[in-house]
Design an enzyme around this catalytic site. Structure first.
Site, PDB file in Angstrom:
ATOM      1  N   TYR A  75      20.931 101.802  27.219  1.00 28.26           N
ATOM      2  CA  TYR A  75      21.451 101.967  28.578  1.00 28.26           C
ATOM      3  C   TYR A  75      20.614 102.989  29.345  1.00 28.26           C
ATOM      4  O   TYR A  75      20.299 102.802  30.510  1.00 28.26           O
ATOM      5  CB  TYR A  75      22.923 102.403  28.556  1.00 28.26           C
ATOM      6  CG  TYR A  75      23.518 102.379  29.950  1.00 28.26           C
ATOM      7  CD1 TYR A  75      24.116 101.220  30.439  1.00 28.26           C
ATOM      8  CD2 TYR A  75      23.454 103.502  30.778  1.00 28.26           C
ATOM      9  CE1 TYR A  75      24.634 101.177  31.722  1.00 28.26           C
ATOM     10  CE2 TYR A  75      23.960 103.461  32.065  1.00 28.26           C
ATOM     11  CZ  TYR A  75      24.555 102.303  32.538  1.00 28.26           C
ATOM     12  OH  TYR A  75      25.051 102.252  33.801  1.00 28.26           O
ATOM     13  N   PHE A 127       9.980  90.833  57.812  1.00 28.84           N
ATOM     14  CA  PHE A 127      10.308  89.923  56.720  1.00 28.84           C
ATOM     15  C   PHE A 127      11.830  89.837  56.661  1.00 28.84           C
ATOM     16  O   PHE A 127      12.526  90.813  56.934  1.00 28.84           O
ATOM     17  CB  PHE A 127       9.725  90.349  55.366  1.00 28.84           C
ATOM     18  CG  PHE A 127      10.050  89.309  54.322  1.00 28.84           C
ATOM     19  CD1 PHE A 127       9.431  88.073  54.361  1.00 28.84           C
ATOM     20  CD2 PHE A 127      11.032  89.532  53.373  1.00 28.84           C
ATOM     21  CE1 PHE A 127       9.782  87.069  53.466  1.00 28.84           C
ATOM     22  CE2 PHE A 127      11.384  88.532  52.470  1.00 28.84           C
ATOM     23  CZ  PHE A 127      10.757  87.303  52.510  1.00 28.84           C
ATOM     24  N   THR A 128      12.330  88.656  56.296  1.00 24.03           N
ATOM     25  CA  THR A 128      13.777  88.382  56.396  1.00 24.03           C
ATOM     26  C   THR A 128      14.653  89.459  55.740  1.00 24.03           C
ATOM     27  O   THR A 128      15.486  90.079  56.412  1.00 24.03           O
ATOM     28  CB  THR A 128      14.082  87.006  55.769  1.00 24.03           C
ATOM     29  OG1 THR A 128      13.531  86.967  54.451  1.00 24.03           O
ATOM     30  CG2 THR A 128      13.455  85.885  56.599  1.00 24.03           C
ATOM     31  N   ASP A 218       5.148  97.673  51.929  1.00 19.65           N
ATOM     32  CA  ASP A 218       5.761  96.582  51.180  1.00 19.65           C
ATOM     33  C   ASP A 218       4.645  96.041  50.299  1.00 19.65           C
ATOM     34  O   ASP A 218       3.770  95.309  50.753  1.00 19.65           O
ATOM     35  CB  ASP A 218       6.335  95.516  52.104  1.00 19.65           C
ATOM     36  CG  ASP A 218       6.995  94.378  51.313  1.00 19.65           C
ATOM     37  OD1 ASP A 218       6.689  94.234  50.115  1.00 19.65           O
ATOM     38  OD2 ASP A 218       7.803  93.635  51.895  1.00 19.65           O
ATOM     39  N   LYS A 261       6.417  88.541  42.637  1.00 14.54           N
ATOM     40  CA  LYS A 261       5.218  87.909  43.220  1.00 14.54           C
ATOM     41  C   LYS A 261       3.979  88.361  42.439  1.00 14.54           C
ATOM     42  O   LYS A 261       3.708  87.856  41.363  1.00 14.54           O
ATOM     43  CB  LYS A 261       5.099  88.267  44.703  1.00 14.54           C
ATOM     44  CG  LYS A 261       6.043  87.480  45.613  1.00 14.54           C
ATOM     45  CD  LYS A 261       7.447  87.984  45.558  1.00 14.54           C
ATOM     46  CE  LYS A 261       8.302  87.489  46.696  1.00 14.54           C
ATOM     47  NZ  LYS A 261       9.687  87.966  46.596  1.00 14.54           N
ATOM     48  N   ARG A 385       9.599  78.221  57.757  1.00 15.62           N
ATOM     49  CA  ARG A 385       9.418  79.611  58.185  1.00 15.62           C
ATOM     50  C   ARG A 385       9.226  79.559  59.698  1.00 15.62           C
ATOM     51  O   ARG A 385       8.136  79.653  60.225  1.00 15.62           O
ATOM     52  CB  ARG A 385       8.190  80.254  57.524  1.00 15.62           C
ATOM     53  CG  ARG A 385       8.348  80.485  56.043  1.00 15.62           C
ATOM     54  CD  ARG A 385       9.057  81.758  55.620  1.00 15.62           C
ATOM     55  NE  ARG A 385      10.490  81.736  55.558  1.00 15.62           N
ATOM     56  CZ  ARG A 385      11.216  82.509  54.759  1.00 15.62           C
ATOM     57  NH1 ARG A 385      10.668  83.319  53.904  1.00 15.62           N
ATOM     58  NH2 ARG A 385      12.514  82.493  54.804  1.00 15.62           N
ATOM     59  N   PHE A 452      18.748  80.701  56.801  1.00 15.24           N
ATOM     60  CA  PHE A 452      17.866  79.650  56.277  1.00 15.24           C
ATOM     61  C   PHE A 452      18.206  79.248  54.849  1.00 15.24           C
ATOM     62  O   PHE A 452      17.946  78.130  54.433  1.00 15.24           O
ATOM     63  CB  PHE A 452      16.393  80.097  56.353  1.00 15.24           C
ATOM     64  CG  PHE A 452      16.124  81.394  55.655  1.00 15.24           C
ATOM     65  CD1 PHE A 452      16.333  82.607  56.308  1.00 15.24           C
ATOM     66  CD2 PHE A 452      15.679  81.420  54.344  1.00 15.24           C
ATOM     67  CE1 PHE A 452      16.099  83.816  55.649  1.00 15.24           C
ATOM     68  CE2 PHE A 452      15.444  82.615  53.688  1.00 15.24           C
ATOM     69  CZ  PHE A 452      15.663  83.820  54.340  1.00 15.24           C
TER      70      PHE A 452
END
Ligand code: F0G
Length: 463
Positions: A75, A127-128, A218, A261, A385, A452
């Site tokens: 943990y 970005f969303t 980011d 990514k 998009r 979306f």
């Protein structure tokens, strides 16, 4: 004639395969209708080539899978956390690490810690999920990307750059105390996977430092960004991606990261920071929303796979093949006249749906309609998009109407072959041949957040 198609040959071979499901045109007609003409609502076993996203859809290496067996599922204080921390310090260069279940977990914590009601967060295009968390925390996103980014045909090398004039004007207009940080994405997903230059990052750093404003990167696809810097920026051709990445990060105060990514894993993310006070507050908050600060919603094995992914993904040969595959497919599409965002981005090809379906109005959701049609044609899944992703203005309630109305063909890392790329290009060409017959859509269900993902549509009657 000499063949030159081996230029981006993969630096790996395939050891395990997953069979693909084939469907008939009749099946797909029914599946897309049942999915409300939204490719997010298809089941993956209804899909042949899945280009919905490069997020969490990557193939891990044998070294990463071996690391999964070394998960220390304690943990607190897992050995894998310390390995991940070491790798982040080594390759990204930030001092403090907080793992999160994925990128938006880091965005959530960072936004809560740094943004106050009425603050303004400038960024190089939204970005969303990033913008959604800035708004939930009481902030307002302001787009300060260069104008060229909003023009799909404009061919400049660093379309992701921050427009310094816009940023400076905003600082003067609202005052530095209202700007908790500038949010710089590398690459810029919504602009077509476009990179930021080192020169621009240095200039953003100089301008914001003069006003005491932080810069948060980011870093989701920052290694891909570093590849473009190596290829396109003067004086960088002989540098490694690793050294460029390190310099990019050194020009910022911290990053949010979706490991799903660049890092070739299926789940994971992190928040990394240099400022101890901000880190301390983020570490306090992470236990409320993600988990203890040494696992942040991840299993030990997930942290190990991500730690190993950093070292693999930063290799120049990996990135050459990864981006080479995207460029190869884009070149095929260009050769048959398909309108795509130029230059080709890192993780995806973005079809310009306004030009592809020039007979449709933006309020008829051309990119959504095209994504549905590509699926119907060949079972290839892509993503809208455009106006649907852009959502509504929080103040007026009207649709945001972005200049870019795009369909994204996103490439998972190390998953598909060159023949899959050929099939993809041929399918897009087939749809292009009969584009005039494609009808627009009407939205029949609209969710409140990030619409979306779950919105439903039906075809408009023939005119
Ligand atoms: N930032 C960027 C630039 C992204 O592309 C994403 C995710 C996130 C943050 C959020 O990360 O999904 O791990 O929570 N992009 C995915 C995509 C969903 O398909 O482009 P996450």
């Amino acid at each position: 004639m000499r063949l030159t198609r081996r230029a981006w040959a993969e630096p790996f071979k395939i050891k395990m395969v997953e069979p693909l499901k084939m469907t008939t045109a009749q099946d797909r007609e029914r599946f897309i209708s049942e999915a409300g003409f939204n490719t997010f609502l298809l089941r993956s076993d209804q899909v042949y080539i899945d280009l919905l996203t490069d997020s969490g859809t990557n193939a891990m290496s044998d070294v990463q899978w071996a690391g999964m067996m070394l998960g220390d599922e304690a943990y607190a204080g897992s050995a894998n956390f310390y390995h991940l921390e070491e790798q982040v310090q080594k390759y990204y260069g930030y001092k403090y690490l907080i793992p999160t279940h994925q990128g938006r977990g880091a965005e959530h914590i960072l936004s809560r810690v740094l943004i106050r009601d009425g603050d303004v967060v400038p960024g190089n295009m939204y970005f969303t999920t990033t913008r959604a968390h800035q708004e939930l925390a009481g902030g307002r996103f302001v787009d300060v990307i260069v104008d060229e980014a909003h023009d799909p045909a404009c061919e400049v090398p660093f379309k992701g750059n921050v427009d310094l004039t816009k940023l400076e004007a905003l600082i003067h207009q609202v005052g530095p105390s209202k700007i908790p940080y500038v949010s710089v994405a590398a690459t810029v997903n919504m602009a077509g996977g476009q990179p930021v230059s080192l020169e621009n990052l240095r200039a953003v750093r100089a301008l914001t430092a003069a006003h005491g404003i932080r810069v948060i990167l980011d870093a989701t696809r920052a290694m891909e960004n570093a590849h473009f810097i190596k290829k396109r920026e003067a004086g960088c051709a002989d540098r490694t991606i690793a050294s460029i990445l390190f310099e990019m990060c050194s020009l910022t105060d911290g990053c949010t990261m979706s490991g799903k990514k660049d890092l070739c894993v299926n789940i994971g993310g992190f928040l990394a920071l240099n400022d101890f006070a901000v880190f301390e507050e983020a570490r306090n908050q992470v236990v409320l929303f993600e988990g203890l600060h040494t696992y942040g919603g991840l299993a030990g094995r997930d942290m190990e796979a991500m730690a190993r992914g950093i070292e693999e993904a930063v290799q120049d040969a990996h990135m050459e093949a990864r981006i080479g595959q995207v460029q190869y497919t884009a070149d095929l599409l260009l050769s048959v006249g398909i309108p795509i965002v130029r230059p080709t981005g890192g993780h995806a090809i973005f079809i310009d749906a306004r030009r592809f379906l020039s007979h449709l109005e933006q309020t008829e959701f051309p990119a959504q309609a095209l994504a549905a049609e590509l699926y119907r044609e060949s079972g290839i899944r892509t993503m809208e998009r455009g106006i649907v992703s852009a959502g509504r203005n929080v103040e007026t309630g009207e649709h945001n109407t972005p200049k870019l109305e795009l369909v994204r063909l996103t490439f998972p890392r190390r998953v598909y072959t060159q023949a899959h790329c050929d099939v993809t290009a041929e399918s897009v060409e087939d749809v292009f041949q009969r584009r005039d017959s494609i009808r627009g859509l009407r939205m029949t269900y609209e969710p409140k957040y990030l619409r979306f993902f779950q919105a439903r549509f039906e075809p408009k009657p023939a005119r």
